[in-house]
Design a protein around this motif. Structure first.
Motif, PDB file in Angstrom:
ATOM      1  N   VAL A 148       0.843  -1.203   0.000  1.00 36.70           N
ATOM      2  CA  VAL A 148       0.000   0.000   0.000  1.00 36.70           C
ATOM      3  C   VAL A 148       0.878   1.252   0.000  1.00 36.70           C
ATOM      4  CG1 VAL A 148      -1.664   1.344   1.385  1.00 36.70           C
ATOM      5  CG2 VAL A 148      -1.998  -1.119   1.078  1.00 36.70           C
ATOM      6  N   TYR A 149       1.943   1.203   0.783  1.00 33.70           N
ATOM      7  CA  TYR A 149       2.874   2.342   0.794  1.00 33.70           C
ATOM      8  C   TYR A 149       3.425   2.599  -0.610  1.00 33.70           C
ATOM      9  CZ  TYR A 149       6.981   5.198   1.285  1.00 33.70           C
ATOM     10  OH  TYR A 149       7.895   6.197   1.085  1.00 33.70           O
ATOM     11  N   ASN A 150       3.899   1.535  -1.260  1.00 34.82           N
ATOM     12  CA  ASN A 150       4.509   1.718  -2.582  1.00 34.82           C
ATOM     13  C   ASN A 150       3.502   2.244  -3.599  1.00 34.82           C
ATOM     14  OD1 ASN A 150       7.109   0.948  -1.867  1.00 34.82           O
ATOM     15  ND2 ASN A 150       6.655  -1.235  -2.148  1.00 34.82           N
ATOM     16  N   ALA A 151       2.263   1.761  -3.514  1.00 35.04           N
ATOM     17  CA  ALA A 151       1.250   2.156  -4.497  1.00 35.04           C
ATOM     18  C   ALA A 151       0.676   3.545  -4.217  1.00 35.04           C
ATOM     19  CB  ALA A 151       0.125   1.118  -4.520  1.00 35.04           C
ATOM     20  N   GLU A 152       0.395   3.831  -2.947  1.00 36.00           N
ATOM     21  CA  GLU A 152      -0.381   5.045  -2.621  1.00 36.00           C
ATOM     22  C   GLU A 152       0.482   6.200  -2.093  1.00 36.00           C
ATOM     23  OE1 GLU A 152      -3.965   5.280  -2.373  1.00 36.00           O
ATOM     24  OE2 GLU A 152      -4.303   3.289  -3.189  1.00 36.00           O
ATOM     25  N   THR A 153       1.470   5.865  -1.277  1.00 32.26           N
ATOM     26  CA  THR A 153       2.186   6.929  -0.552  1.00 32.26           C
ATOM     27  C   THR A 153       3.489   7.320  -1.232  1.00 32.26           C
ATOM     28  OG1 THR A 153       1.240   5.969   1.459  1.00 32.26           O
ATOM     29  CG2 THR A 153       2.912   7.658   1.770  1.00 32.26           C
ATOM     30  N   HIS A 154       4.175   6.347  -1.814  1.00 28.17           N
ATOM     31  CA  HIS A 154       5.448   6.650  -2.461  1.00 28.17           C
ATOM     32  C   HIS A 154       5.325   7.750  -3.521  1.00 28.17           C
ATOM     33  CE1 HIS A 154       9.175   5.829  -4.777  1.00 28.17           C
ATOM     34  NE2 HIS A 154       9.654   5.640  -3.572  1.00 28.17           N
ATOM     35  N   PRO A 155       4.214   7.814  -4.281  1.00 29.01           N
ATOM     36  CA  PRO A 155       4.060   8.922  -5.251  1.00 29.01           C
ATOM     37  C   PRO A 155       4.121  10.319  -4.624  1.00 29.01           C
ATOM     38  CG  PRO A 155       2.458   7.196  -5.727  1.00 29.01           C
ATOM     39  CD  PRO A 155       3.119   6.826  -4.420  1.00 29.01           C
TER      40      PRO A 155
END
Ligand code: AP5
Ligand code: MG
Length: 187
Positions: A148-155
């Motif tokens: 979820v971090y990589n998909a939603e927050t990393h951007p």
């Protein structure tokens, strides 16, 4: 000073955030802590958030935005704050910018990204599962939180980079060493 702490689960947002609180005397606003408190207190909001948290998914934007909006209105946050775990997606980041513009607040100064590799994150969270027993520190949930971090927050790294606010700090090493890096990055 208005600081956003960005980083994967277990990257040290809470740990470094506490040290910033001590150093600058401004409050830390952690949506994760607020949600866990609501779950523990059995409030309506806690009941709505619990299933998503236990599964390692994001809680609905309107719930977390409501928490942050209310907290930012408290007098102790007027001169600055440290956000830990918010924003977590682009929609939340946009709302935060709007809130800062609308409440006669100054904009966010810096977004500090604590960079920690997945192996170290998993090691830390497995260790915390034993010592603290946080509900979302189960192996399969940890894995999902990282996704979820990589998909939603990393951007959001790009979001704050585009505003020239992003600073990246290597988040592996001794807590105090990392804190010195954070302070240097904030100068
Ligand atoms: P949240 O509470 O924000 O959890 P998280 O992002 O997964 O991060 P953690 O609290 O696990 O880690 P941290 O980066 O704070 O690191 P810490 O300092 O603790 O969110 C939990 C859930 O709430 C989410 O999954 C979601 O469901 C919901 N939620 C929250 N905010 C939301 C939002 N905005 N929108 C939607 N949903 C939201 O360190 C981790 C461990 O490592 C500790 O044991 C610590 O002692 C240790 N450690 C720290 N630094 C070091 C070091 N340098 N070396 C070794 N160990 C270290
Ligand atoms: Mg935390």
């Amino acid at each position: 000073m208005r600081i956003v702490l960005l980083g994967a689960p277990g990257s040290g947002k809470g740990t470094q955030g506490e040290k910033l609180v001590e150093k600058f005397g401004i409050p830390k606003i952690s949506t994760g802590d607020a949600l866990r408190a609501a779950v523990a207190a059995g409030t309506e909001l806690g009941k709505q958030a619990k299933a998503a948290m236990d599964a390692g998914k994001l809680v609905a934007n309107d719930i977390v935005i409501g928490i942050v909006e209310e907290r930012l209105e408290q007098p102790d946050a007027v001169n600055g704050f440290i956000l830990d775990g918010f924003p977590r997606n682009t929609a939340q980041a946009q709302v935060l910018d709007q809130l800062m513009a609308g409440h006669n607040q100054r904009p966010i100064d810096k977004a500090v990204h604590l960079a920690v590799d997945d192996e170290e994150i998993i090691r830390r969270l497995h260790e915390r599962a034993v010592t603290e027993g946080r509900h979302d520190d189960k192996p399969e949930v940890i894995r999902h939180r990282i996704e979820v971090y990589n998909a939603e927050t990393h951007p959001l790294l790009d979001y704050y980079q585009a505003q020239s606010k992003l600073v990246t700090v290597q988040g592996v090493g001794l807590v105090d060493e990392i804190f010195q890096r954070v302070l240097k990055a904030l100068q």
